[in-house]
Design a protein around this motif. Structure first.
Motif, PDB file in Angstrom:
ATOM      1  N   MET A 134       0.841  -1.190   0.000  1.00 16.48           N
ATOM      2  CA  MET A 134       0.000   0.000   0.000  1.00 16.48           C
ATOM      3  C   MET A 134       0.881   1.247   0.000  1.00 16.48           C
ATOM      4  SD  MET A 134      -3.041   1.324   0.031  1.00 16.48           S
ATOM      5  CE  MET A 134      -4.100  -0.059   0.424  1.00 16.48           C
ATOM      6  N   LYS A 135       0.600   2.174  -0.912  1.00 21.97           N
ATOM      7  CA  LYS A 135       1.354   3.417  -0.973  1.00 21.97           C
ATOM      8  C   LYS A 135       1.033   4.278   0.245  1.00 21.97           C
ATOM      9  CE  LYS A 135       1.015   3.521  -6.037  1.00 21.97           C
ATOM     10  NZ  LYS A 135       0.463   4.262  -7.186  1.00 21.97           N
ATOM     11  N   LYS A 136       1.968   5.189   0.570  1.00 20.28           N
ATOM     12  CA  LYS A 136       1.730   6.135   1.653  1.00 20.28           C
ATOM     13  C   LYS A 136       0.507   6.977   1.300  1.00 20.28           C
ATOM     14  CE  LYS A 136       3.011   7.878   5.615  1.00 20.28           C
ATOM     15  NZ  LYS A 136       2.983   7.049   6.830  1.00 20.28           N
ATOM     16  N   THR A 137      -0.405   7.100   2.268  1.00 12.63           N
ATOM     17  CA  THR A 137      -1.655   7.791   1.982  1.00 12.63           C
ATOM     18  C   THR A 137      -2.022   8.690   3.150  1.00 12.63           C
ATOM     19  OG1 THR A 137      -3.909   7.432   1.191  1.00 12.63           O
ATOM     20  CG2 THR A 137      -3.162   6.008   2.969  1.00 12.63           C
ATOM     21  N   GLU A 138      -2.963   9.588   2.916  1.00 14.39           N
ATOM     22  CA  GLU A 138      -3.407  10.477   3.991  1.00 14.39           C
ATOM     23  C   GLU A 138      -4.563   9.857   4.762  1.00 14.39           C
ATOM     24  OE1 GLU A 138      -2.721  14.995   2.638  1.00 14.39           O
ATOM     25  OE2 GLU A 138      -3.834  13.820   1.143  1.00 14.39           O
ATOM     26  N   LEU A 139      -5.501   9.253   4.052  1.00 14.64           N
ATOM     27  CA  LEU A 139      -6.702   8.710   4.683  1.00 14.64           C
ATOM     28  C   LEU A 139      -6.948   7.282   4.202  1.00 14.64           C
ATOM     29  CD1 LEU A 139      -9.266   9.074   6.420  1.00 14.64           C
ATOM     30  CD2 LEU A 139     -10.384  10.035   4.400  1.00 14.64           C
ATOM     31  N   LEU A 140      -6.935   6.345   5.129  1.00  8.06           N
ATOM     32  CA  LEU A 140      -7.253   4.953   4.821  1.00  8.06           C
ATOM     33  C   LEU A 140      -8.644   4.646   5.366  1.00  8.06           C
ATOM     34  CD1 LEU A 140      -6.666   1.983   4.022  1.00  8.06           C
ATOM     35  CD2 LEU A 140      -5.591   1.717   6.285  1.00  8.06           C
ATOM     36  N   CYS A 141      -9.539   4.206   4.499  1.00 10.62           N
ATOM     37  CA  CYS A 141     -10.902   3.881   4.898  1.00 10.62           C
ATOM     38  C   CYS A 141     -11.095   2.369   4.877  1.00 10.62           C
ATOM     39  CB  CYS A 141     -11.903   4.552   3.958  1.00 10.62           C
ATOM     40  SG  CYS A 141     -11.778   6.358   3.945  1.00 10.62           S
ATOM     41  N   ILE A 142     -11.656   1.851   5.953  1.00 15.94           N
ATOM     42  CA  ILE A 142     -11.891   0.411   6.084  1.00 15.94           C
ATOM     43  C   ILE A 142     -13.377   0.206   6.355  1.00 15.94           C
ATOM     44  CG2 ILE A 142     -11.295  -1.694   7.337  1.00 15.94           C
ATOM     45  CD1 ILE A 142      -8.703  -0.288   8.231  1.00 15.94           C
ATOM     46  N   GLY A 143     -14.015  -0.643   5.548  1.00 20.13           N
ATOM     47  CA  GLY A 143     -15.446  -0.796   5.774  1.00 20.13           C
ATOM     48  C   GLY A 143     -16.098  -1.872   4.946  1.00 20.13           C
ATOM     49  N   ASN A 144     -17.408  -1.750   4.822  1.00 14.70           N
ATOM     50  CA  ASN A 144     -18.239  -2.722   4.108  1.00 14.70           C
ATOM     51  C   ASN A 144     -18.516  -2.229   2.696  1.00 14.70           C
ATOM     52  OD1 ASN A 144     -18.422  -4.285   6.433  1.00 14.70           O
ATOM     53  ND2 ASN A 144     -20.304  -3.293   7.118  1.00 14.70           N
ATOM     54  N   PRO A 145     -17.828  -2.760   1.687  1.00 16.54           N
ATOM     55  CA  PRO A 145     -18.090  -2.342   0.316  1.00 16.54           C
ATOM     56  C   PRO A 145     -19.402  -2.942  -0.188  1.00 16.54           C
ATOM     57  CG  PRO A 145     -16.343  -3.989   0.354  1.00 16.54           C
ATOM     58  CD  PRO A 145     -16.723  -3.724   1.775  1.00 16.54           C
ATOM     59  N   ILE A 146     -20.310  -2.090  -0.565  1.00 15.69           N
ATOM     60  CA  ILE A 146     -21.594  -2.539  -1.102  1.00 15.69           C
ATOM     61  C   ILE A 146     -21.969  -1.690  -2.309  1.00 15.69           C
ATOM     62  CG2 ILE A 146     -22.485  -3.387   1.122  1.00 15.69           C
ATOM     63  CD1 ILE A 146     -24.021  -0.796   1.401  1.00 15.69           C
ATOM     64  N   ILE A 147     -22.936  -2.152  -3.040  1.00 17.28           N
ATOM     65  CA  ILE A 147     -23.507  -1.354  -4.125  1.00 17.28           C
ATOM     66  C   ILE A 147     -24.879  -0.868  -3.670  1.00 17.28           C
ATOM     67  CG2 ILE A 147     -24.467  -1.422  -6.469  1.00 17.28           C
ATOM     68  CD1 ILE A 147     -21.450  -1.310  -6.449  1.00 17.28           C
ATOM     69  N   ASP A 148     -25.062   0.458  -3.672  1.00 19.78           N
ATOM     70  CA  ASP A 148     -26.363   1.043  -3.371  1.00 19.78           C
ATOM     71  C   ASP A 148     -27.203   1.058  -4.644  1.00 19.78           C
ATOM     72  OD1 ASP A 148     -25.883   1.619  -0.690  1.00 19.78           O
ATOM     73  OD2 ASP A 148     -24.957   3.549  -1.154  1.00 19.78           O
ATOM     74  N   VAL A 149     -28.430   0.590  -4.523  1.00 18.70           N
ATOM     75  CA  VAL A 149     -29.367   0.614  -5.646  1.00 18.70           C
ATOM     76  C   VAL A 149     -30.554   1.468  -5.236  1.00 18.70           C
ATOM     77  CG1 VAL A 149     -30.736  -0.747  -7.249  1.00 18.70           C
ATOM     78  CG2 VAL A 149     -28.646  -1.726  -6.275  1.00 18.70           C
ATOM     79  N   PHE A 150     -30.756   2.580  -5.935  1.00 18.78           N
ATOM     80  CA  PHE A 150     -31.816   3.530  -5.589  1.00 18.78           C
ATOM     81  C   PHE A 150     -33.052   3.230  -6.435  1.00 18.78           C
ATOM     82  CE2 PHE A 150     -27.803   5.366  -4.520  1.00 18.78           C
ATOM     83  CZ  PHE A 150     -28.027   6.037  -3.326  1.00 18.78           C
ATOM     84  N   ILE A 151     -34.139   2.847  -5.769  1.00 18.69           N
ATOM     85  CA  ILE A 151     -35.349   2.469  -6.504  1.00 18.69           C
ATOM     86  C   ILE A 151     -36.574   3.167  -5.933  1.00 18.69           C
ATOM     87  CG2 ILE A 151     -34.487   0.214  -7.245  1.00 18.69           C
ATOM     88  CD1 ILE A 151     -36.049  -1.053  -4.937  1.00 18.69           C
ATOM     89  N   ASN A 152     -37.550   3.401  -6.798  1.00 19.12           N
ATOM     90  CA  ASN A 152     -38.870   3.854  -6.375  1.00 19.12           C
ATOM     91  C   ASN A 152     -39.773   2.628  -6.319  1.00 19.12           C
ATOM     92  OD1 ASN A 152     -38.277   6.706  -6.346  1.00 19.12           O
ATOM     93  ND2 ASN A 152     -38.279   6.639  -8.583  1.00 19.12           N
ATOM     94  N   ILE A 153     -40.457   2.444  -5.206  1.00 20.70           N
ATOM     95  CA  ILE A 153     -41.245   1.237  -5.005  1.00 20.70           C
ATOM     96  C   ILE A 153     -42.437   1.566  -4.102  1.00 20.70           C
ATOM     97  CG2 ILE A 153     -39.767   0.557  -3.069  1.00 20.70           C
ATOM     98  CD1 ILE A 153     -40.169  -2.370  -3.885  1.00 20.70           C
TER      99      ILE A 153
END
Length: 354
Positions: free
Chosen positions: A1-20
């Motif tokens: 991993m390259k030197k970075t300012e901000l490392l984010c660790i979390g749950n990668p998901i795809i948001d699906v925006f629907i009208n229902i």
């Protein structure tokens, strides 16, 4: 991993925006404002013929992924890690973050990439009253402490953690210990009222032992306070103005004591259209904003966190951090989730580079 300012660790998901409509959403058992659904039900919903998936916005999601994407658009050296499947959704997720300038280092699993349906059951304006979130986190839950090396943690100046990771205590404690060894602060977003309430004691314990930013919205702050002050009660149905008054009058004195005499924790209360309150070093800072009519409130809190942390890394005062957070969050209110073009944030990126 390259030197970075901000490392984010979390749950990668795809948001699906629907009208229902409400009848259809009940058919799939989606009754709570935020809930999990099993993968079979999520796949079935994806094939629902009465929902216009062809024109539905699909966007990379998950709180810390949103933070990574917005921070990168603000010109920060940003990285993200989490666990996805080996499927089309993983490709969408990685391409969107990489396209925003994020250095993406994904762990791959045999499970399917996480999905979250943002179900709008009301008008074109998406608000808390007519939105339901149905998540099937899938592969995201496979991330564990064996995937997070000391080298990865030490590559960053600040770590941003998704609050939903609090359910995996060994992973959280592993990250906090590695970061603390090098004096690297960790930014933790409470993620939901449920998490703020159920994990309040853990968050409080972590804040006493590790350098921590804690981000909460008004409802999460009140739930957190209620849990640590057992005799305290609040009305969750009160207006935003009433919640603000309660926070300033009753909650801030408690949070002030928690932060007294130390650099950390830094506690940030996001009040939406009413701005933000920062409690740090036994002091209370108030940064107001102006209210606009949002197209969509989803992702605005993540955008605020991204801008706030970015400004802090670049040496800005806490008031300046909150002011930038308010401005960037307003931009996100105009789009679904954090599905924004980088050009919209260029002027804010210039502020950080002055």
């Amino acid at each position: 991993m390259k030197k970075t300012e901000l490392l984010c660790i979390g749950n990668p998901i795809i948001d699906v925006f629907i009208n229902i409509d409400r009848l259809l959403i009940s058919k799939y058992g989606i009754k709570e404002p935020v809930q999990h659904i099993d993968r079979d039900k999520a796949e079935k919903l994806l094939r629902e013929p009465s929902v216009d998936f062809a024109n539905a916005v699909k966007s990379s999601g998950g709180g810390s992924a949103n933070v990574a994407k917005i921070a990168a658009m603000l010109g920060m050296k940003t990285a993200f890690t989490g666990c996805t499947g080996n499927d089309e959704l993983a490709v969408i997720f990685e391409e969107e973050l990489a396209g925003a300038g994020v250095n993406v280092a994904l762990v791959k699993s045999n499970e399917k990439t996480g999905l979250c349906f943002a179900c709008n059951t009301g008008s074109e304006q998406i608000s808390q009253e007519n939105i339901r979130f149905a998540a099937s986190p899938g592969a995201a839950l496979e991330l564990n402490e064996s995937h997070i090396s000391e080298e990865l943690i030490c590559s960053a100046e600040v770590i941003a953690l998704d609050g939903y990771i609090l359910d995996r205590r060994p992973l959280v404690q592993h990250i906090l210990r590695l970061a603390s060894k090098r004096g690297i602060p960790v930014a933790l977003d409470a993620a939901s009222v449920m998490q703020a309430r159920s994990k309040a004691e853990e968050i409080l314990t972590y804040s006493r032992s590790f350098p921590l930013f804690i981000f909460m919205n008004a409802d999460e702050t009140l739930a957190f306070h209620q849990q640590i002050r057992k005799s305290y009660e609040y009305d969750p149905n009160s207006s935003e103005r009433e919640k603000e008054i309660t926070i300033m009058r009753d909650v801030c004195p408690t949070l002030k004591v928690i932060t007294e005499g130390e650099i950390f924790p830094i506690i940030v209360v996001k009040l939406g259209g009413r701005g933000a309150v920062i409690i740090a070093g036994g002091n209370i800072y108030r940064e107001e904003t102006f209210t606009i009519v949002p197209r969509d409130t989803i992702g605005a809190g993540d955008a605020f966190c991204a801008a706030f942390i970015s400004a802090w890394i670049r040496g800005r005062s806490l008031s300046e951090c909150a002011a930038l957070g308010n401005k960037v969050a307003r931009e996100i209110l105009e789009v679904p989730g954090t599905h924004i073009k980088s050009g919209k944030l260029k002027s804010f990126a210039k502020i950080l580079h002055k």
